[in-house]
Design an enzyme around this catalytic site. Structure first.
Site, PDB file in Angstrom:
ATOM      1  N   SER A  85     -17.869  37.469  33.730  1.00 56.32           N
ATOM      2  CA  SER A  85     -19.292  37.163  33.513  1.00 56.32           C
ATOM      3  C   SER A  85     -19.543  35.850  32.789  1.00 56.32           C
ATOM      4  CB  SER A  85     -19.951  38.301  32.730  1.00 56.32           C
ATOM      5  OG  SER A  85     -20.127  39.431  33.541  1.00 56.32           O
ATOM      6  N   LYS A  88     -21.422  33.201  34.655  1.00 59.83           N
ATOM      7  CA  LYS A  88     -22.857  33.308  34.950  1.00 59.83           C
ATOM      8  C   LYS A  88     -23.690  32.141  34.423  1.00 59.83           C
ATOM      9  CE  LYS A  88     -22.649  38.364  35.111  1.00 59.83           C
ATOM     10  NZ  LYS A  88     -22.944  39.617  34.381  1.00 59.83           N
ATOM     11  N   TYR A 209     -19.890  35.942  44.533  1.00 59.77           N
ATOM     12  CA  TYR A 209     -19.971  36.359  43.131  1.00 59.77           C
ATOM     13  C   TYR A 209     -18.626  36.924  42.664  1.00 59.77           C
ATOM     14  CZ  TYR A 209     -21.193  39.197  39.074  1.00 59.77           C
ATOM     15  OH  TYR A 209     -21.216  39.764  37.828  1.00 59.77           O
ATOM     16  N   TYR A 261     -25.096  40.742  26.502  1.00 57.16           N
ATOM     17  CA  TYR A 261     -25.503  42.043  27.047  1.00 57.16           C
ATOM     18  C   TYR A 261     -26.564  42.691  26.163  1.00 57.16           C
ATOM     19  CZ  TYR A 261     -21.279  41.299  29.845  1.00 57.16           C
ATOM     20  OH  TYR A 261     -20.328  40.779  30.670  1.00 57.16           O
ATOM     21  N   VAL A 279     -15.863  40.769  30.712  1.00 55.04           N
ATOM     22  CA  VAL A 279     -15.116  42.017  30.525  1.00 55.04           C
ATOM     23  C   VAL A 279     -13.606  41.839  30.559  1.00 55.04           C
ATOM     24  CG1 VAL A 279     -16.994  43.480  31.340  1.00 55.04           C
ATOM     25  CG2 VAL A 279     -15.302  42.606  32.977  1.00 55.04           C
TER      26      VAL A 279
END
Length: 420
Positions: A85, A88, A209, A261, A279
């Protein structure tokens, strides 16, 4: 990368190793933080992507890159892991650069979700809440470049490589593991398609992705990428402008509110550095105008953030005053010197001239209007590194006021910073 400790840029982080000398003050700082948090218990290695379950829970590295391209690292700084992530914000930056802020946010929101990163939800306009959760990131990926699978991913990979300062490659084993098990992400893609915000076929966006998340990095790569955002979009090692200063600012804004998050609020309160976690155990943090930091330690807390990484960045922020809302005891003066000879006043400026600095300068210049002994003013910019648009306008207005008052005011700008 030993030469980086002395500020000499290089073309890729793979050329050598960051400064690791035990006697270097920055290394001592990082070693102290690493030793303090290395024995923290708790957290589990992510296993919902099967390939990630093989990560060594004891792996732990920290790297820092300065705005001048000096790199420092401790621990396992060469161990590769997938970016996940943390990709992103960089894909978001690319989308904003290509399509503009308003167009991107017609497709994805900008509000913290308060929900897990893989929550299945859209806002009242049919958009994912923000580009840092999976649903928003898949939409953001769909907005970038040519939509054809493969072509778009190579575009993504090349830009993330520019942020890192070296060519990044896909960990194919992790990619296959994500592609074979990522059915929830496909569901998010179809939900966004139904909401009218995803562009092109769902499977094409989802596969790209998966691939962007499977790019292999080191903790040093994360620090370089973070530093590139922290200094306004220019890679401090290669000197390449990757995105505009405005896009970098937009990206840091989203990271500060949505990057950790559903712990983003607590993070902003206690750490206060724009950050993004992944993660696989990585965290990237960009202290605006200061350092880029990368941390890697696989065990995650219940929100999906690295336990040791969170603790290390908390200590770094607390001990070395990196909170983005820190307040200096006194604003730094942009005036290097003021000298007078006869009826001439010579004002030498220094550093970055933003609106706050310009206000100090024009206030000083305005005093000459009431001083009948001063008929000539020279503003010297040789030591100035940059001028913001607001500062430029403010100084121009004051020069006009001086001229109206009969004071001959000129600006000497041998490096051209005022017009840059």
């Amino acid at each position: 990368m030993d030469h980086l400790a002395h500020g000499h840029p290089r073309t890729t982080p793979a050329d050598g190793h960051p400064a690791t000398e035990e006697g270097h003050p920055v290394i001592r700082v990082l070693e102290g933080i690493r030793e303090e948090v290395a024995d923290l218990a708790g957290g589990v290695v992510a296993d919902y992507i099967p390939e990630l379950a093989h990560a060594d829970p004891e792996a732990f590295g920290i790297a820092v890159v300065s705005p001048h391209g000096r790199a420092y690292a401790v621990g396992e700084t060469d161990r590769p892991f997938t970016i996940q992530s943390i990709s992103k914000p960089f894909v978001y930056a690319l989308a904003v650069e290509e399509r503009g802020l308003d167009d991107v946010h017609a497709h994805v929101g900008a509000e913290p979700s308060g929900e897990p990163f893989n929550a299945i939800s859209l806002d009242e306009r049919g958009r994912p809440e923000n580009p840092m959760i999976n649903a928003g990131a898949i939409v953001t990926t769909s907005l970038v470049g040519p939509g054809e699978r493969g072509v778009r991913f190579e575009h993504l990979r090349s830009v993330l490589s520019a942020f890192a300062g070296r060519e990044l490659v896909v960990d194919e084993a992790v990619y296959r593991s994500e592609a074979e098990t990522g059915h929830r992400n496909r569901a998010l893609g179809y939900l966004s398609l139904a909401g009218g915000v995803l562009v092109g076929p769902v499977e094409a966006a989802v596969q790209d992705y998966f691939r962007q998340c499977a790019l292999s990095v080191t903790v040093v790569d994360l620090a370089v990428m973070a530093a590139t955002l922290a200094v306004g979009g220019v890679n401090p090692l290669t000197g390449e402008r990757v995105v505009s200063q405005r896009t970098a600012r937009h990206t840091l804004s989203i990271m500060s509110s949505c990057g950790m998050y559903d712990r983003a609020g607590e993070w902003g309160l206690r750490v206060g550095i724009p950050a993004k976690s992944g993660v696989s155990g990585g965290i990237l943090a960009s202290a605006p105008g200061a350092f880029g930091v990368g941390v890697f330690s696989p065990p995650l807390d219940e929100a999906g953030n690295s336990v040791r990484g969170v603790a290390a960045l908390g200590r770094l922020s607390d001990d070395y005053d990196l909170h983005m809302l820190r307040t200096p005891a006194e604003p730094p003066s942009p005036v290097h010197s003021v000298t007078r000879s006869g009826d001439t006043l010579d004002v030498r400026l220094r550093g970055e001239i933003d609106f706050l600095a310009a206000e100090q300068v024009v206030s000083r210049l305005a005093e000459t209007i009431d001083d009948t002994r001063v008929r000539t003013v020279t503003v010297e910019l040789e030591r100035v590194s940059g001028f913001s648009d607001a500062a430029r306008a403010l100084l121009a207005a004051e020069l006009h006021e001086l001229a109206e008052a009969g004071v001959d005011a000129t600006v000497r700008d041998p490096r051209g910073v005022r017009g840059a």
